[in-house]
Write an enzyme that holds these catalytic residues in place. Structure first.
Site, PDB file in Angstrom:
ATOM      1  N   ASP A 112     -21.372  26.176 -60.011  1.00  0.00           N
ATOM      2  CA  ASP A 112     -21.557  26.567 -58.602  1.00  0.00           C
ATOM      3  C   ASP A 112     -21.222  28.055 -58.434  1.00  0.00           C
ATOM      4  OD1 ASP A 112     -22.045  26.475 -55.923  1.00  0.00           O
ATOM      5  OD2 ASP A 112     -20.215  25.324 -55.410  1.00  0.00           O
ATOM      6  N   SER A 164     -16.459  27.991 -48.535  1.00  0.00           N
ATOM      7  CA  SER A 164     -17.161  28.050 -49.806  1.00  0.00           C
ATOM      8  C   SER A 164     -17.693  29.435 -50.121  1.00  0.00           C
ATOM      9  CB  SER A 164     -18.351  27.091 -49.800  1.00  0.00           C
ATOM     10  OG  SER A 164     -17.871  25.816 -50.086  1.00  0.00           O
ATOM     11  N   HIS A 179     -24.077  26.877 -54.009  1.00  0.00           N
ATOM     12  CA  HIS A 179     -24.514  25.975 -52.935  1.00  0.00           C
ATOM     13  C   HIS A 179     -24.559  26.669 -51.574  1.00  0.00           C
ATOM     14  CE1 HIS A 179     -20.132  25.246 -52.112  1.00  0.00           C
ATOM     15  NE2 HIS A 179     -20.576  24.992 -50.891  1.00  0.00           N
TER      16      HIS A 179
END
Ligand code: ARG
Length: 696
Positions: free
Chosen positions: A533, A637, A477
């Site tokens: 992810d 992230s 992402h």
């Protein structure tokens, strides 16, 4: 009276074979010389003659080393005598005159000098000089006449006994013994004067030559006597020369092997003797035979069928030994054997030498990390080469020693033809974290403590992890809206503000591929499913590792995670603002890390709600982790969760999770969800291999 008589005797005896040329005397002789007197005299002898001075009178002031008054005599400029004081005629004759002689054709000079004072009057000196022939035969040790020497006025010449003649050097007496026996198909050859003793200083060449399809066969007589020194060295020599080499020298009482097949239609026998000795010499008979071919003329091969010799027209197969190939100059180059036939001239046609296989320089990548030990390796059959890695951040995978095999390939000790690889050493930082870090609830990392953590500033802030010298992993992402070649990553830093500073040691990397996991659902607007992810980023060029930039290891594909296992998460994401009391979260300037534990499945399945009816989806490709007051947060992230935790003394560290999503940080649930990397290890390795091997 006595003196006059002896003087006359001297003069006459000298003049009998020499020529009186003149007198030399001191100034004022015989009345006496003055202070500060001096005189010089110099003469040269004609070629083949010598010049002599005979002093008949000497009366100078005497002094130590003749310092005051002196007469000095030089031969070709070299001082040969210094005289002073008073000397009787007999003494001059006995001790002085014999040395006052020039070399053959040389010059004598004489200088006289007196100093400022004389206590008594001195008469000075007088002598005469003569030239006479130089008898080279008697007196010249360099005269090299080997037999007779004849002196004449001004020179000498050599001559020889009956049967000898003077050689080109005009000194050596030698014999005419060379014989050209070309065309004769049989005959006898003997040393000069055989069976008498052979001549001195002989240098004989016996030339034998017959038609090309024949070979000469030599039969030596057993009577053989060529001068040999007591230690076995040949003083006089006998040699047999053919186009393929020389046999000998032979001497003593053992003749050459007989009969001797020369395999040649041209043979030269060379015999030499020195100036001494009385030995009988040698004799042999020669005849011819048809030429044959021999099997052992091609080294590194075997010949079938095997025979001691082959007749003209016979064919054989030559098989080069293992690791050797016939040098056919391009014809049928891939076979190790060829057929050849015996030609009437005794040679194999065709005649291809068997040469060792050359494996050539091994094919190694140009990045310079894998290299050979030594500069100019030998690359032929059975030669060995040794590989090493040119950097401490790599280790050699595979054998280090390869051998050039018989089929021209480099083979490792384990039997492999693939070249070894230098693989990066992963997961071992050069700096260790000592403190138990308390991101949210985090601690500042120091340079080099988390050397695999890469920083992504744009287009969306996040992290990535270096896994080798060309690849990094991140969360899908983070890069789903990024063009493959426009992502910039920063490594070797903890201060995120330094990326704009070109002066710092920050390593800037550009991407050339971004590979999002194929099962990640790209582009979902309100995302409740972060399954798969994960994305791979290939760097446009290999990075140079250093103490602050080191890759991490990938875990085993089925490692599994234990509840409350402690690991470390790191990132430049949001952190609680400790300076102000308000509850705003701010972005970290310095890389933060926190030690957190793995939660149970039940805890993880209890996912946060996106909205009243939509709950986030938890899958087996995720795990969740956290600790009271500690969690990853927004903009962390893509960054790493590593095991064991960074304060552990265990090595190496493994990339176990990737920061993916979590409950909103403000809610203070301290529960973050991570991509379970062990589920993707095979995909990562396969993808990297596929992309790297399609690279030219
Ligand atoms: N998805 C977030 C990012 O893009 C990471 C959120 C992690 N949240 C958490 N509570 N652990 O940075």
């Amino acid at each position: 009276m006595l003196r006059l008589r002896s003087l006359l005797l001297l003069l006459f005896s000298h003049l009998a074979h020499s020529m009186l040329l003149g007198w030399v005397e001191s100034p004022g002789y015989p009345s006496g010389y003055l202070p500060h007197a001096s005189s010089n005299w110099s003469r040269c002898a004609p070629i083949g003659h010598i010049l002599s001075i005979r002093l008949i009178h000497l009366d100078l002031e005497d002094s130590k080393d003749c310092e005051n008054d002196a007469v000095k005599v030089f031969s070709n400029g070299n001082l040969i005598s210094v005289l002073c004081g008073k000397k009787e005629f007999e003494e001059l004759q006995a001790n002085v005159n014999p040395s006052l002689t020039s070399s053959s054709g040389g010059c004598l000079s004489l200088s006289f000098e007196s100093d400022y004072s004389n206590v008594h009057r001195h008469t000075g000196f007088r002598g005469f000089y003569t030239v006479q022939d130089y008898d080279e035969c008697e007196d010249d040790p360099d005269n090299q006449c080997t037999q007779f020497c004849h002196n004449f006025i001004g020179g000498y010449y050599c001559s020889c006994r009956h049967g000898y003649h003077l050689d080109k050097d005009k000194h050596t007496c030698t014999v005419s013994c060379s014989e050209d026996l070309s065309g004769l198909s049989q005959g006898e050859v003997s040393s000069p004067s055989w069976p008498g003793s052979y001549a001195e200083n002989a240098n004989c060449w016996y030339t034998l030559s017959v038609e090309a399809h024949l070979q000469l066969e030599l039969h030596f007589s057993e009577v053989f006597d060529v001068e040999q020194s007591p230690d076995g060295q040949c003083i006089d020599t006998l040699k047999i020369e053919t186009p393929s080499g020389t046999l000998g020298p032979f001497c003593g009482h053992t003749p050459p092997p007989s009969p001797y097949l020369t395999h040649s239609h041209k043979v030269k026998i060379h015999f030499t003797s020195d100036g001494f000795g009385s030995n009988k010499g040698f004799t042999f008979h020669f005849q011819t035979r048809d030429k044959v071919c021999l099997a052992d003329v091609i080294p590194h091969s075997t010949v079938t069928p095997q025979k001691p010799e082959y007749r003209p027209g016979e064919k054989v197969t030559v098989t080069c030994d293992l690791g050797y190939f016939p040098n056919t100059k391009g014809v049928n180059a891939f076979s190790s054997e060829y057929v050849t036939s015996c030609h009437s001239t005794g040679i194999w046609v065709p005649h291809f030498p068997c040469e060792p296989v050359d494996c050539g320089f091994p094919n190694i990548p140009e990045d310079g990390i894998l290299k050979l030990v030594g500069d100019n390796p030998q690359t032929q059959y059975e030669d060995q080469i040794l590989f090493t890695c040119n950097s401490n951040y790599y280790t050699l995978e595979g054998n280090d020693t390869y051998t050039c095999s018989a089929n021209g390939e480099w083979i490792s000790r384990g039997g492999k033809t693939e070249m070894p690889k230098c693989t990066p050493i992963c997961g071992i930082p050069t700096k260790n974290i000592a403190s138990a870090g308390r991101i949210l609830g985090g601690e500042k990392a120091k340079l080099g403590e988390i050397p695999w953590h890469l920083f992504i500033r744009e287009p969306s802030r996040g992290g990535a992890t270096l896994i080798n010298d060309r690849w990094a992993v991140t969360a899908a992402h983070v890069v789903e809206n990024t063009e493959e070649t426009s992502l910039r990553l920063y490594g070797g830093l903890v201060d995120g503000s330094k990326t704009r500073n070109t002066q710092s040691n920050v390593v800037v990397m550009e991407s050339d591929r971004i590979i999002i996991h194929p099962n990640y659902a790209v582009g979902t607007e309100e995302r409740i499913n972060f399954d798969n992810d994960i994305a791979l980023i290939r760097l446009a060029s290999r990075v140079n590792f250093g103490p602050n930039l080191i890759p991490i290891c990938l875990p085993d594909a089925n490692r599994g995670l234990l509840i409350s296992e402690q690991g470390t998460v790191s990132g430049w994401g949001l952190t609680e603002n400790r300076k102000t009391t308000n509850k705003n979260l701010v972005l970290a300037q310095m890389l933060q890390y926190a030690h957190i534990g793995v939660y149970s499945l039940e805890q993880c399945e209890d996912t946060p709600y996106m909205s009243d009816d939509k709950r986030m989806i938890f899958t087996n490709n995720m795990f969740c982790a956290g600790a009271p007051g500690k969690d990853s947060c927004q903009f962390d992230s893509g960054g790493p969760f590593v095991l064991p935790m960074l304060s552990s003394s265990q090595r190496p560290f493994y990339l176990t999770g990737i920061v993916s999503w979590g409950s909103p940080c403000q809610e203070k649930k301290y529960k973050g969800y991570y991509t379970k990397v062990e589920n993707y290890v095979d995909w990562i390795k396969e993808t990297i291999d596929k992309v790297d091997s399609s690279e030219i």
